[in-house]
Design an enzyme around this catalytic site. Structure first.
Site, short mmCIF file in Angstrom:
data_model
loop_
_atom_site.label_atom_id
_atom_site.label_comp_id
_atom_site.label_asym_id
_atom_site.label_seq_id
_atom_site.Cartn_x
_atom_site.Cartn_y
_atom_site.Cartn_z
N HIS A 114 -12.48 6.10 1.76
CA HIS A 114 -12.69 4.77 0.43
C HIS A 114 -12.19 3.56 0.96
O HIS A 114 -11.26 3.94 -0.11
CB HIS A 114 -13.39 5.95 -0.37
CG HIS A 114 -13.53 5.31 -1.63
ND1 HIS A 114 -14.94 3.94 -1.91
CD2 HIS A 114 -12.77 5.07 -2.49
CE1 HIS A 114 -15.12 3.83 -2.64
NE2 HIS A 114 -13.01 3.86 -3.48
N ARG A 174 0.77 -1.31 0.03
CA ARG A 174 0.04 0.10 -0.34
C ARG A 174 1.24 1.53 -0.02
O ARG A 174 0.19 2.46 -0.80
CB ARG A 174 -1.29 -0.12 1.42
CG ARG A 174 -1.84 1.25 1.01
CD ARG A 174 -3.62 0.66 2.23
NE ARG A 174 -4.04 1.84 2.07
CZ ARG A 174 -5.16 1.92 1.47
NH1 ARG A 174 -5.05 1.34 0.27
NH2 ARG A 174 -6.09 3.26 1.44
N ASP A 193 -20.07 3.96 -2.05
CA ASP A 193 -20.10 2.78 -1.48
C ASP A 193 -21.70 3.56 -0.47
O ASP A 193 -21.94 2.47 -0.47
CB ASP A 193 -19.21 3.56 0.03
CG ASP A 193 -17.83 3.70 -0.42
OD1 ASP A 193 -17.35 2.93 -1.11
OD2 ASP A 193 -17.47 4.10 -0.34
N GLN A 204 -1.05 17.47 -10.24
CA GLN A 204 -2.43 18.17 -10.81
C GLN A 204 -2.55 18.42 -9.45
O GLN A 204 -3.12 19.49 -10.62
CB GLN A 204 -3.57 17.20 -10.81
CG GLN A 204 -2.91 15.11 -11.57
CD GLN A 204 -3.45 15.38 -12.96
OE1 GLN A 204 -3.94 16.09 -13.15
NE2 GLN A 204 -2.30 15.71 -13.54
#
Length: 303
Positions: A161, A71, A133, A85
């Site tokens: 999330h 992760r 969700d 971004q």
């Protein structure tokens, strides 16, 4: 539907250079819709073109987790992407641009976008998508109780999330046979509500990938439309959005999914429950800790 009837759109599509051939194919398809509401379609790999004076930015893509990746590796890859971004949005978009981050890890990608803007992006205007969700949770309750999804109200998603998210029915109700019934009473199975229901919603995305070998598509697109529609036009329903934290005992400095009421004109308010149970507090703590860990990991990469 996203912005209401009759609103005309200029679309800017952005992708990485190797994907430009496919992106131009998407542009051709949009043009072939011959929609009276689409006035222009731009396909580019240049953020200065894609983000120039935009009002709304939907950030669909992110670096996907690949086999063998931990992760932290995923967080490092996306920290670099969303740092760029955020800086590009600050440089080229309108100062009040509204942002919805969809690509995972969505909450932390949204936070990175804000932190990388040099203070030019309003944190209240940068959100992450948890409406998918939210819809999954409503659908599970509707199926269990035997009502239409539109008769399920007040369900919400707290936190990240991810598989630590907390789908909460504490203040939810259904309308059945003309009567308003608390979800806990209508389901009448606390064991299911505190186990199977939660894990089904938490792992629904993974289940879809396992079944179709691809991520959610139609349901995710629909959730983006609903997220922006309600944020822009307002809704009487309590919905779920990941927004800047600080309410309901959650520490500041995160992008955290809350129950919110959208007031229209890009305004929302967090709906604070009158009481939070000990069971809920444990799940809120777990998802908060995950987001704090993600933030710390990204901060180390961005330093």
């Amino acid at each position: 539907r996203m912005f209401g009837p009759g609103v005309k759109l200029s679309l800017s599509l952005l992708d990485i250079t190797p994907a430009m051939t496919a992106l131009n194919g998407v542009k051709m398809e949009i043009e072939d819709l011959a929609s009276p509401l689409v006035t222009e379609v731009i396909a580019t790999d240049d953020t200065s073109i894609a983000f120039k004076d935009i009002d709304v930015c939907v950030m669909l893509g992110a670096f996907p987790r690949k086999q063998g990746m931990e992760r932290k590796d995923l967080l490092e890859k996306n920290a670099g992407i969303f740092k760029a971004q955020g800086a590009a949005l600050a440089a080229h978009a309108k100062s009040d641009v509204k942002v919805v981050v969809v690509g995972n890890p969505a909450n932390t990608n949204a936070l990175t976008t804000v932190l990388s803007s040099g203070g030019k992006l309003n944190p209240q205007n940068v959100t992450a998508l948890t409406r998918l969700d939210h819809n999954r949770a409503r659908a599970q309750i509707a199926a269990r109780v035997g009502v239409a999804v539109e008769d399920v109200h007040g369900v919400c998603i707290w936190g990240n999330h991810s598989s630590t998210q907390f789908p909460d029915i504490s203040n939810a109700h259904v309308v059945k046979d003309g009567k308003k019934i608390p979800v806990a009473e209508a389901v009448d199975d606390n064991a299911w509500l505190e186990s199977t229901f939660i894990t089904t919603v938490q792992k629904r995305g993974a289940a879809i990938i396992e079944a179709r070998k691809l991520s959610s598509a139609m349901s995710a697109a629909n959730a983006v439309v609903e997220h922006i529609h309600d944020w822009f036009l307002g809704s009487a329903e309590v919905v779920s959005m990941a927004v800047p934290s600080g309410a309901c005992g959650i520490p500041e400095g995160l992008v955290f999914s809350y129950p919110v009421r959208c007031l229209g004109e890009w305004k929302y308010e967090i709906v604070s429950p009158a009481e939070i149970s000990e069971f809920s507090k444990k799940l809120l703590a777990a998802t908060t800790e995950e987001l704090q860990a993600e933030k710390a990991t990204c901060a180390a990469f961005l330093a």
